[in-house]
Structures are given as C-alpha cells and as structure tokens.
Design a protein around this motif. Structure first.
Motif, short mmCIF file in Angstrom:
data_model
loop_
_atom_site.label_atom_id
_atom_site.label_comp_id
_atom_site.label_asym_id
_atom_site.label_seq_id
_atom_site.Cartn_x
_atom_site.Cartn_y
_atom_site.Cartn_z
N THR A 1 -2.82 -34.85 15.48
CA THR A 1 -1.78 -35.10 14.48
C THR A 1 -1.34 -33.84 13.75
OG1 THR A 1 -3.42 -35.58 12.76
CG2 THR A 1 -2.65 -37.45 14.08
N HIS B 1 11.22 -35.83 19.01
CA HIS B 1 11.17 -35.34 17.63
C HIS B 1 12.58 -35.00 17.16
CE1 HIS B 1 6.99 -33.70 18.92
NE2 HIS B 1 6.86 -34.89 18.40
N HIS C 1 5.72 -36.84 10.06
CA HIS C 1 4.59 -35.92 10.16
C HIS C 1 3.91 -35.79 8.81
CE1 HIS C 1 2.25 -32.35 11.25
NE2 HIS C 1 2.55 -32.63 12.51
N PHE D 1 2.01 -38.12 15.72
CA PHE D 1 1.96 -37.83 14.29
C PHE D 1 0.93 -38.67 13.56
CE2 PHE D 1 6.63 -36.18 13.70
CZ PHE D 1 6.36 -35.14 14.58
#
Length: 751
Positions: A263, A439, A548, A578
């Motif tokens: 993560t 992303h 995030h 994430f």
C-alpha cells in the motif's frame, strides 16, 4: 493548438486557506489572470450562454510565465546506493515485458548520462543487453542476440567483472514454446569497463542529461537482486530455497521484495543493508508475479504470489510544475464553483490562448468555526472528474463515431492531449503497452475539467459531460437565488459523515459514478439519519475506488468482472493496491446503487435524448408537491443535451437490487433510439434486442420515496436532466419539478 494550460494544487479549498496554480504557456513570457465564479459553462447559444462572473482579487493582472514540462514514467529510486562497479557483481530479476520490441528500456542502471559512465541493463528490440561506459565517451554494448516474447515471464541474470572486462548475460524463459528460441547465455568481452560511480540506482528508468528520467521499461519486474561476485542464472533458485548457503547470503547487496508494504510507495530491501527504494509516479502494485497459480486472488492473503510491480513509461502522479501564482481565499468568499481564467493573447482558429482552472471553495473544515450554514450542500463528483481526466479514447479508439452516432470534432485541447501523452490518461484509457490505466491524479492538467469544454460523450447539442454538464445545475441554482455550500468527493472521503451532518439536503451532480468505501458509508449514514438526497443524474455509485493513504489527490480503480469497461483487469488483480479492498462494481459486492439512491444503472447511449411520460404513481398524494403547477403529461421533451431530459445514461427502479418497495415511479422515459443500449451487467446471454427502440427495459425512471427516518430520496435517473433546466428561460416542467422538490426538501417538516 492550446497555448496555455495549468492546474490548481487542490480541487477544494476553504476560506482562509491558500490555493496555488501551476501554469505553462507555449508562447510569450507573461499571462493575464483573473478569478471567476462559474455560473454557466455552456457556450451553446440555444441556452443561457457562458456566465463566468469576475471576482476581483489579488490575482488580477499580468504575471510572468514560461513553458513547463512533464517528466512521466514510473521508476524506483535508491538514493544511498553503493558504487557497484568497483568489483564484480551480478544482477538477477524476473520480468514480464509488455513492449519488448521498443528500443533501450532500462531494467536497472547506475549511470551518469553526461559522462556516459557507469552501467545500464536494458531490453532493446526484445534483447537483453548490457551497456557500460568508462566516462571517456566510449561505450560497450553486449547482448544475448535472442528476442523475448511479449507478456511472458523470464528470469534474467547479468554478471559483470569490471577488472576482466567481461560479462555473462543470460535470459531464461519460464515457459518454452515450439519454434521459439528465446533462451540465451552469452559470454561477452567488453572493450571498456563500467566506471565506478557514487550515484543512485534506478530501476525501470535511467537519468538523462537534462535531469529528467527516461528510457523507461514497460512491464512487470519481480525480486530484483544485486549480488557481489559472479553468479549464474540458476542462483535465483538457490536464493529462494529454504536456508540458502551462508556464502550466498553474504553476497547479497540488495534484494527488493515488492510484495511487502504494497500500500506504500516504498520498495523494501530484505537484504542486510536496507537499501529501500522509493517508487515514483505510482507504478501498479499488487500485481501477479511469476509464481501466481490462481489459488488466491487477494494479494494480502498470499503476498508471495504478488511480488511484481508493473511499470509504465507513461505513468504519472505529480507533474511537479512550479507555482506560478497563488491566492489565500478571502473569509467572505462564498462557497461555490470558481476558476482561474488565464490568457496569453487572443484566440483564433489556429490556437486557443486561454484556459480555465476550475476549483471549489468548500465550507469551513471540521473543527473550524462554521457559522450559519445553508441547509443545502451540492456534492461535486470530483472522483468522476478524475476518472475521466484527459479522456482521449475518442482520438485513439476505433469505432468511437459509430458509438456516438455522429461525426466527432476535436478542439485544440483534444489535439494537445493527443500530442502530449505525458499528461497521463483517464481511467478509461490504456497505457502504451495496452494495460489499463488504474490510477488518476489531480496533480496535473485536467483539460476536460473546465468550463467551455465540449465533450465527445456529451450527446447532440451542447455536447457537455462531467464538470461542464454540472454547470447547468450551477446556473439553475444561481437563477433561483438558492443558498448552498459545495464540497467535493475528496472532502467527503476525508471528512466522512461529519461533512454532511449539518445539511438537510444533499444534491448530486449529473454523474456521481465513482465512490470510495468511506464516501459510500458516510452518505448512507447521512441518509439513514434522515437526510434528503436529490440525485440529479444517473450511473451513480457504480465503481468502487480507493484513495492512497500517503499521497494526496490520487484514486485507484480495478475494473473487475463486470460493468461498462474499456479495459479489463488481469485475473487475480482485482484488489486495490492502495488499501487491499476488492475493486469493481459496487453492485458486485452487494451494494447496488439502488440501495443508496433507490435507482440503478440500466442503459447508456450518446446520440439523442428522449422525454419522460408521467405514470400512475404521479397521481399518488405522496407526490402531489412534486407536480404542483405541472399539468403536462410529457416531461422534458427539450434540452441542451441531446434535445431531451432523458439521455446519455439512464437509471431505473429495481426492487431486487435494493430499490425501496414503495418507491414511486413518477414517470418513465420513452422513445429512445437503437443507440441507447442495455448495460451488460443486466443480461447473461446477449439478447437480440439491446437498443431502446426494441427493449422495454431501456428507460429512465423519475422516482421518489420517503425513508423510515423521515428523510426522502428523489432521483431523476438521467445524466441529461440538468441540461433541460434552462429551457425557456428556466420556465419549464423539468425546472418546476426540480424546484418543487428542492423547496419541500428544504422545508422543516419530516416526511
């Protein structure tokens, strides 16, 4: 072509806080700036027209400008690396190349580009190669002479002896194929030795003479390892064996385990020196490694199967532009939609020399004095704006015009997007190597998050979609003189239920499609406590996304299993890196949109919009307030988006998916074309009658119900609805119905 562009450092800012703007211009060395409140961003002369109200501020006037560039491409950076070429060393790695045919892609480097000193291990035209330089300008290159296949796993090994000027270069495929010769082991004599450099080590990129990082690698890398001494490719198995030999363990310089701290943006070195790396521009993590068997699909449960990172030469998190100007938001500036308007000269047919950088002034943050707030909150769907940021599918995808049912025209912003892929794509685009973009960040120019922008997805007429379509709602609220606050999806994710608690009514934009778990839970908690939701769009609460934990302003999406998708995640890669959550449709994890807002996605089409016809439920006494002053049977047979109020994407009531049993179906749309198609999660076997001209399920339901806690839900179930509000000077049945609902929802009486 577009000659000036930029972005704010945040999409949401509160009074008293500072917002910074990053501007780049292609012409001249100064630009003019002014702050505007965005009332209506639609230039269509059939509507109210462009309404951008100048707000005098310290930003007004001329500012110095210059061209700023974007250095895209993900890589790993190890700052405190030893100077390896002082003695013999070996590099080992598993790799899965996705563009092996491309030239000069760096796997790992310790390199000084100005002096051509150090060493680089690369793939070039499919071949594993070593590049060495001694700093004199002379460069030695050696390779295997065998081409790797695309999207196949290999173990590679390069052993370098600087003193003897020799290298062993080996590539071993994990799977053999008939008539394919892609295994190799080559002993090479180097005419120059690599210089010993006290320089960082880079993975998947190499430093360039201008200070940027280039020569990026596209594909997966797993377990990159540096060993002292000379070793064969077979040593990789010895390293993975239980209790490797002490001599071998002592030879480890670094061994990066990408399955750890998935993560984060750290690449963990499990070797003795702790040479941890920093991942730049968010390469994809939680990726299947060479050992993946399919027995586990969650990277958190079997990390040893998810030791790979997928690097892309066009990944981008932060454009890192310098600030051109900034503003501290005055305490008396009302919450609402704003933009910084910048110009570097007059626009003409050849060039656009103006740009709008949109942002929102939000209510005071939780814990700050909030004062007397309006009872209405507009929730700007900025996660959807991010998902569609710089959406270039219409430029690159075949069949886009066939899907739209019309010729597509490109503006200067579209052409700039095409010429500058370093801007980064939307969550609907694919990377250069064909893998989906998972992303999307706001720390870069977002050319379609702007008033005046016309979208290829916006239907006939105004052709507005996402943010600029939402300005139809801003204009209507301004026409009413309504008092409201505005906040963003990111605000909701960060502040949760506390953001919504003080508001009696929450109004959505036209397309609130993307939601994190925190956003979903907070909105549901507010509704369950008596909140009154006006859902003025469609295709809402559709995809689950993740924010995030460390990096601001970026979301992740894994397009898993089902739904309208332009790309599909690889099997086993459905969990967000994430936060580890399972991605895909909210519907597929038991939270269909119907559970939230009473209706859910049923059809999409981008040609023309239709109208609604009132149904028997519109005569129910419960709905009397909605149709006060509305005698017409036909609703919304007009509008700036496709010529009607029911279009682009549609929702409907489905009790089996969570719509309340006593929800009123006030009206349903009819007369849709063959291009308005049933969405694929609504069927198993493909039916022959997908289009709205043949399928009775293709319709939008205008819907209303009360909630047990005294609140209520109102859903228009169409993205095009707000495009009809301004018809006839805002005097029409769409505006009247929406206004009736807003007045009753703002009233203190419980439902």
């Amino acid at each position: 072509m577009l000659k000036i562009l930029g972005y704010p450092d945040r999409y949401s800012v509160a009074a008293g806080e500072r917002i910074a703007f990053k501007v780049s211009q292609e012409e001249g060395d100064t630009f003019e700036a002014r702050l505007v409140r965005v009332v209506h961003g639609d230039c269509n002369p059939e509507g109210p027209g462009l309404k951008l109200v100048h707000i005098p501020s310290s930003l007004d006037g001329r500012h110095p400008g210059r061209r700023q560039t974007i250095d895209a491409g993900s890589f790993m950076h190890v700052e405190r690396a030893p100077a390896l070429a002082g003695s013999a060393f070996t590099f080992l790695c598993h790799l899965w190349p996705t563009l092996p045919q491309e030239p000069d892609q760096t796997l790992i480097a310790q390199w000084d580009p100005a002096r051509k000193a150090g060493w680089r291990i690369v793939i070039s035209a499919g071949e594993l190669m070593l590049v060495c330089g001694d700093g004199s300008g002379a460069v030695a290159i050696a390779g295997t002479g065998r081409k790797m296949l695309e999207r196949q796993w290999y173990t590679v090994c390069v052993a370098i002896d600087p003193a003897a000027r020799t290298a062993t270069i080996e590539q071993r495929p994990h799977k053999t194929w008939a008539h394919v010769e892609d295994a190799a082991s080559v002993q090479a004599q180097l005419h120059v030795a690599p210089a010993r450099l006290a320089a960082p080590i880079l993975l998947a990129g190499s430093p360039q003479a201008d200070g940027s990082i280039g020569q990026h690698y596209d594909g997966k890398l797993e377990a990159p390892t540096l060993l002292s001494g000379l070793h064969p490719v077979s040593v990789e198995k010895d390293l993975r064996a239980p209790g490797p030999a002490v001599e071998l363990t002592r030879s480890i310089i670094a061994r990066w385990d990408f399955s750890r701290e998935t993560t984060s943006t750290r690449a963990i070195d499990i070797g003795p020196s702790g040479l941890h790396g920093r991942l730049v521009h968010l390469p994809a993590r939680g990726m299947r490694g060479h050992a993946w068997t399919g027995e586990e699909h969650n990277w958190a449960r079997k990390p040893e199967h998810y030791g790979a990172i997928h690097f892309h030469s066009d990944d981008l998190y932060d454009a890192r532009w310098e600030t051109s100007l900034g503003l501290q938001i005055p305490d008396d500036l009302p919450s609402g939609p704003y933009a910084l308007h910048v110009t570097c000269g007059p626009s003409d047919e050849e060039a656009t020399r103006e740009h709008y950088m949109a942002f929102f002034v939000r209510p005071p943050r939780i814990g700050s004095p909030r004062g007397k707030r309006p009872r209405l909150l507009v929730l700007a769907p900025t996660c959807s704006y991010l998902a569609y940021a710089n959406h270039g599918e219409h430029i690159t995808a075949r069949g886009a015009e066939r899907q739209m049912g019309r010729l597509l025209t490109f503006g200067h912003a579209d052409l700039w997007m095409y010429d500058h892929p370093e801007l980064g794509g939307s969550l609907y685009d694919s990377h250069r190597d064909g893998s989906g973009v998972c992303h999307s960040s706001r720390l870069r120019p977002n050319l379609n998050f702007s008033p005046r922008y016309h979208s290829w997805l916006g239907g006939h007429g105004s052709a507005l979609y996402q943010y600029n379509a939402d300005t139809h709602l801003f204009g209507w609220l301004e026409h009413l003189g309504a008092e409201y606050d505005i906040a963003t999806d990111e605000d909701l994710h960060e502040d949760g239920y506390e953001l919504l608690r003080d508001y009696q009514v929450v109004m959505t934009g036209t397309h609130p499609e993307y939601h994190s778990t925190a956003m979903w839970d907070s909105m549901k908690a507010w509704i369950d406590r008596g909140g009154r939701l006006m859902y003025l769009g469609a295709n809402g609460w559709y995809w689950r996304i993740a924010f995030h934990a460390e990096l601001p302003g970026v979301i992740e999406l894994r397009r898993a299993e089902d739904g309208i998708r332009t790309w599909v995640a690889e099997p086993g890669e459905y969990h967000h890196s994430f936060n580890g959550e399972y991605g895909g449709l909210w519907r597929r994890i038991g939270r269909a949109p119907n559970v939230m807002c009473g209706v859910g996605f049923i059809a999409q089409g981008f040609d023309v919009s239709a109208h609604y016809v009132r149904g028997p439920d519109s005569d129910d006494p419960r709905a009397a307030f909605i149709f006060e002053g509305v005698p017409e049977r036909i609703i919304g047979d007009f509008g700036l988006i496709g010529g009607g109020a029911a279009g682009i994407e549609l929702d409907c009531i489905t009790t089996a998916l969570g719509s309340p049993p006593r929800m009123l179906r006030l009206a349903s749309s009819e007369g849709h074309s063959q291009m308005m198609l049933l969405v694929n999660e609504e069927f198993g076997v493909v039916p022959p009658n997908l289009g709205g001209d043949q399928n009775e399920r293709v319709k939008a339901d205008l819907a209303f119900c009360e909630t047990p806690s005294g609140g209520a839900l109102f859903a228009t179930s169409s993205i095009a609805w707000c495009g009809s509000l301004s018809h006839n000077g805002y005097d029409n049945n769409v505006a009247r119905i929406t206004g009736n609902v807003l007045r009753r929802f703002l009233a203190p009486q419980r439902f």
